[in-house]
Design a protein around this motif. Structure first.
Motif, PDB file in Angstrom:
ATOM      1  N   VAL A  82       0.853  -1.204   0.000  1.00 31.70           N
ATOM      2  CA  VAL A  82       0.000   0.000   0.000  1.00 31.70           C
ATOM      3  C   VAL A  82       0.888   1.253   0.000  1.00 31.70           C
ATOM      4  CG1 VAL A  82      -1.658   1.314   1.362  1.00 31.70           C
ATOM      5  CG2 VAL A  82      -1.878  -1.168   1.199  1.00 31.70           C
ATOM      6  N   PRO A  83       0.628   2.165  -0.934  1.00 34.20           N
ATOM      7  CA  PRO A  83       1.451   3.385  -1.047  1.00 34.20           C
ATOM      8  C   PRO A  83       1.470   4.169   0.259  1.00 34.20           C
ATOM      9  CG  PRO A  83      -0.017   3.184  -2.923  1.00 34.20           C
ATOM     10  CD  PRO A  83      -0.424   2.123  -1.948  1.00 34.20           C
ATOM     11  N   ALA A  84       2.620   4.765   0.555  1.00 36.09           N
ATOM     12  CA  ALA A  84       2.816   5.422   1.849  1.00 36.09           C
ATOM     13  C   ALA A  84       3.027   6.929   1.716  1.00 36.09           C
ATOM     14  CB  ALA A  84       3.994   4.787   2.581  1.00 36.09           C
ATOM     15  N   TYR A  92      -6.582   4.399   4.729  1.00 33.19           N
ATOM     16  CA  TYR A  92      -7.695   3.895   3.925  1.00 33.19           C
ATOM     17  C   TYR A  92      -7.249   2.697   3.096  1.00 33.19           C
ATOM     18  CZ  TYR A  92     -10.563   8.048   4.834  1.00 33.19           C
ATOM     19  OH  TYR A  92     -11.315   9.024   5.424  1.00 33.19           O
ATOM     20  N   GLY A  93      -6.061   2.818   2.494  1.00 38.10           N
ATOM     21  CA  GLY A  93      -5.552   1.755   1.634  1.00 38.10           C
ATOM     22  C   GLY A  93      -5.353   0.445   2.387  1.00 38.10           C
ATOM     23  N   ALA A  95      -6.969  -0.562   5.057  1.00 38.19           N
ATOM     24  CA  ALA A  95      -8.286  -1.142   5.326  1.00 38.19           C
ATOM     25  C   ALA A  95      -8.888  -1.753   4.062  1.00 38.19           C
ATOM     26  CB  ALA A  95      -9.216  -0.080   5.901  1.00 38.19           C
ATOM     27  N   ASP A  96      -8.819  -1.023   2.965  1.00 36.94           N
ATOM     28  CA  ASP A  96      -9.361  -1.530   1.704  1.00 36.94           C
ATOM     29  C   ASP A  96      -8.645  -2.792   1.250  1.00 36.94           C
ATOM     30  OD1 ASP A  96     -11.365   0.210   1.381  1.00 36.94           O
ATOM     31  OD2 ASP A  96     -10.463   1.372  -0.239  1.00 36.94           O
ATOM     32  N   THR A  97      -7.330  -2.771   1.372  1.00 37.72           N
ATOM     33  CA  THR A  97      -6.551  -3.930   0.933  1.00 37.72           C
ATOM     34  C   THR A  97      -6.869  -5.154   1.792  1.00 37.72           C
ATOM     35  OG1 THR A  97      -4.777  -2.458   0.193  1.00 37.72           O
ATOM     36  CG2 THR A  97      -4.219  -4.780   0.500  1.00 37.72           C
ATOM     37  N   TYR A  98      -7.044  -4.892   3.069  1.00 37.22           N
ATOM     38  CA  TYR A  98      -7.424  -6.012   3.951  1.00 37.22           C
ATOM     39  C   TYR A  98      -8.770  -6.571   3.522  1.00 37.22           C
ATOM     40  CZ  TYR A  98      -7.821  -8.734   8.252  1.00 37.22           C
ATOM     41  OH  TYR A  98      -7.941  -9.768   9.160  1.00 37.22           O
ATOM     42  N   LEU A  99      -9.692  -5.672   3.208  1.00 38.28           N
ATOM     43  CA  LEU A  99     -11.004  -6.124   2.738  1.00 38.28           C
ATOM     44  C   LEU A  99     -10.867  -6.955   1.468  1.00 38.28           C
ATOM     45  CD1 LEU A  99     -14.067  -6.225   2.582  1.00 38.28           C
ATOM     46  CD2 LEU A  99     -14.047  -3.936   1.586  1.00 38.28           C
ATOM     47  N   ASP A 100     -10.097  -6.467   0.507  1.00 35.15           N
ATOM     48  CA  ASP A 100      -9.891  -7.215  -0.738  1.00 35.15           C
ATOM     49  C   ASP A 100      -9.343  -8.605  -0.450  1.00 35.15           C
ATOM     50  OD1 ASP A 100     -10.801  -5.233  -2.340  1.00 35.15           O
ATOM     51  OD2 ASP A 100      -8.826  -4.425  -2.846  1.00 35.15           O
ATOM     52  N   PHE A 101      -8.297  -8.624   0.347  1.00 32.46           N
ATOM     53  CA  PHE A 101      -7.649  -9.907   0.622  1.00 32.46           C
ATOM     54  C   PHE A 101      -8.596 -10.858   1.339  1.00 32.46           C
ATOM     55  CE2 PHE A 101      -4.803 -12.904   2.658  1.00 32.46           C
ATOM     56  CZ  PHE A 101      -3.853 -13.124   1.686  1.00 32.46           C
ATOM     57  N   GLN A 191     -16.157   4.657   5.513  1.00 31.82           N
ATOM     58  CA  GLN A 191     -16.835   5.596   6.398  1.00 31.82           C
ATOM     59  C   GLN A 191     -16.406   5.394   7.851  1.00 31.82           C
ATOM     60  OE1 GLN A 191     -21.004   5.888   5.703  1.00 31.82           O
ATOM     61  NE2 GLN A 191     -21.396   6.929   7.661  1.00 31.82           N
ATOM     62  N   PHE A 192     -16.199   4.148   8.204  1.00 39.06           N
ATOM     63  CA  PHE A 192     -15.746   3.868   9.562  1.00 39.06           C
ATOM     64  C   PHE A 192     -14.384   4.502   9.830  1.00 39.06           C
ATOM     65  CE2 PHE A 192     -13.068   1.285  12.303  1.00 39.06           C
ATOM     66  CZ  PHE A 192     -13.793   1.323  13.479  1.00 39.06           C
ATOM     67  N   VAL A 193     -13.440   4.261   8.943  1.00 34.49           N
ATOM     68  CA  VAL A 193     -12.105   4.844   9.111  1.00 34.49           C
ATOM     69  C   VAL A 193     -12.202   6.366   9.124  1.00 34.49           C
ATOM     70  CG1 VAL A 193      -9.817   5.065   8.062  1.00 34.49           C
ATOM     71  CG2 VAL A 193     -10.963   2.852   8.092  1.00 34.49           C
ATOM     72  N   ASP A 194     -12.997   6.863   8.209  1.00 30.35           N
ATOM     73  CA  ASP A 194     -13.214   8.300   8.110  1.00 30.35           C
ATOM     74  C   ASP A 194     -13.674   8.876   9.448  1.00 30.35           C
ATOM     75  OD1 ASP A 194     -13.359  10.531   6.161  1.00 30.35           O
ATOM     76  OD2 ASP A 194     -15.440  10.600   6.868  1.00 30.35           O
ATOM     77  N   THR A 195     -14.710   8.298   9.997  1.00 26.45           N
ATOM     78  CA  THR A 195     -15.245   8.778  11.271  1.00 26.45           C
ATOM     79  C   THR A 195     -14.190   8.715  12.368  1.00 26.45           C
ATOM     80  OG1 THR A 195     -17.465   8.052  10.676  1.00 26.45           O
ATOM     81  CG2 THR A 195     -17.028   8.422  13.006  1.00 26.45           C
ATOM     82  N   HIS A 196     -13.439   7.624  12.362  1.00 22.98           N
ATOM     83  CA  HIS A 196     -12.457   7.487  13.428  1.00 22.98           C
ATOM     84  C   HIS A 196     -11.348   8.527  13.301  1.00 22.98           C
ATOM     85  CE1 HIS A 196     -11.889   4.831  16.838  1.00 22.98           C
ATOM     86  NE2 HIS A 196     -10.590   5.075  16.725  1.00 22.98           N
ATOM     87  N   LEU A 197     -10.930   8.793  12.092  1.00 23.21           N
ATOM     88  CA  LEU A 197      -9.875   9.801  11.904  1.00 23.21           C
ATOM     89  C   LEU A 197     -10.377  11.182  12.326  1.00 23.21           C
ATOM     90  CD1 LEU A 197      -8.151   8.695   8.577  1.00 23.21           C
ATOM     91  CD2 LEU A 197      -7.622   8.111  10.956  1.00 23.21           C
ATOM     92  N   ARG A 198     -11.648  11.442  12.077  1.00 22.27           N
ATOM     93  CA  ARG A 198     -12.215  12.705  12.551  1.00 22.27           C
ATOM     94  C   ARG A 198     -12.197  12.750  14.074  1.00 22.27           C
ATOM     95  NH1 ARG A 198     -14.773  14.875   8.013  1.00 22.27           N
ATOM     96  NH2 ARG A 198     -15.123  13.247   6.475  1.00 22.27           N
TER      97      ARG A 198
END
Lengths: 210, 210
Positions: A82-84, A92-93, A95-101, A191-198
């Motif tokens: 995941v790009p850094a 986000y990446g 979390a998304d990558t984990y979901l994909d995998f 959205q979950f990650v988003d909320t948490h970062l906020r």
DNA sequence: GTTCTAAAATGAACAATGTTCAAGAAGAAT
DNA sequence: ATTCTTCTTGAACATTGTTCATTTTAGAAC
């Protein structure tokens, strides 16, 4: 003294068979779940006797654990890709990558997280360590985003956040839990990650990413 | 016509034994994990033959599923007991209560979430529904806190948030994952919920609860 | 109370599956 | 080629889920 080990014919065959057994076992777990994995099926598909499987892996748990070990290695490799550049996008990446995998290898991940040893033998430490290391991959981007925070607290936060994502995904992907339609999972995770970062003050509350 | 069923001696014995079998099975799962549950052990401890276990529960999965059903019922009862006066405190309370219950019955919860059926038989719908209903218990307090939000979205949020808490707890309580010291879990859960509520705009970012 | 019947309990036998090991086969060393 | 070491084999064993013909027993009928 020559450190380069000469590879004997015997070792070659042994190694080829080892790989073959693992490939077959992984295929069965992936396709039909851990509970459908049987020694005799594996031995027959690999064209060898059940004894050879035991000779190579000690016991049947050894086969499962080796598959699990390779699963967490593959997962880690994917997560490391995941790009850094942007730490927020990196989170986000991840979390998304984990979901994909997880979506692509659900039964393998379940084998990794749900397999229990016979009796009370301990789960191999190296696998646990690798899982923990994978879940610590949110640490670097979080450090960049929260430069004033205690490093130990960030380490804890990384594992907590990743565990949370894991919970959402692993329950969400249970086809049996009709609760969360899989097509909505990605959006839900974001959205979950988003909320948490906020909540962490990393993103402004009430605004949206471009 | 009299609807009150007369309880025959036969039915009494049958029912008593049913309860006894369940109690023994639950005890074994709770103490030594699902993998240590054996028909013969249960039958012997209940003072009956293995055939009687099958006669009462159909197959061995039937015993496990009944224990799991009662586990989720007990969990739901505990969660419903969380005070509902203050919706924010209710959310914290639900998470804390889940942690308590999980910590006190880890192997029973694992049996509930990790047990897989033989072949591809489906997991009983009523159990899945009960789990979903339990995870929907964050819905009412969230509705009170976000009165303008879409009800469907709140329903999704409730399951997401509860799944996240589940992930943090279930991984955190794996004694094998030395990562998260159990004594820190409560604090960790509270901080997690706290952060998320701030992200949702329910709590002010940068301030602390009294 | 005796007899009859339907339901349940029994446990031996069976089936599926993990595990072991003595004997044989195959490669390596000389 | 011979010997030695190691691996392979698969039949036998151990454990555990499952079935079912037989026996037992509670309830009903008389």
């Amino acid at each position: 003294m020559n450190n380069v080990q000469e590879e004997s014919l015997r070792d070659q065959k042994k190694y080829r068979r080892r790989l073959q057994i693992l490939e077959i076992a992984r295929g069965i777990i992936s396709a039909k779940g851990l509970r459908s994995l049987k020694v005799r099926d594996v031995a027959e598909a690999a064209g060898c006797s059940v004894g050879s499987v035991y000779n190579e892996f000690g016991d049947f748990d050894g086969v499962i654990l080796t598959v699990n070990r390779e699963t967490v290695q593959a997962l880690t490799a994917r997560l490391r890709g995941v790009p850094a550049e942007d730490p927020v996008r990196q989170l986000y990446g991840l979390a998304d990558t984990y979901l994909d995998f997880f979506a692509g290898h659900a039964n393998l991940l379940r084998s990794l997280f749900e397999h229990r040893m016979e009796d009370d033998r301990p789960y191999p430490d190296d696998i646990l360590q690798m899982v923990m290391d994978a879940f610590a991959l949110m640490h670097p981007p979080l450090v960049r985003l929260l430069p004033d925070a205690d490093d130990v607290k960030i380490a804890l936060l990384s594992r907590t956040l990743f565990s949370a994502v894991h919970g959402i995904i692993s329950l969400g992907l249970e086809e049996r839990m009709v609760a969360v339609p899989p097509q909505m999972l990605r959006q839900q995770i974001e959205q979950f990650v988003d909320t948490h970062l906020r909540g962490l003050g990393i993103l402004p509350v009430g605004a949206r990413l471009p």
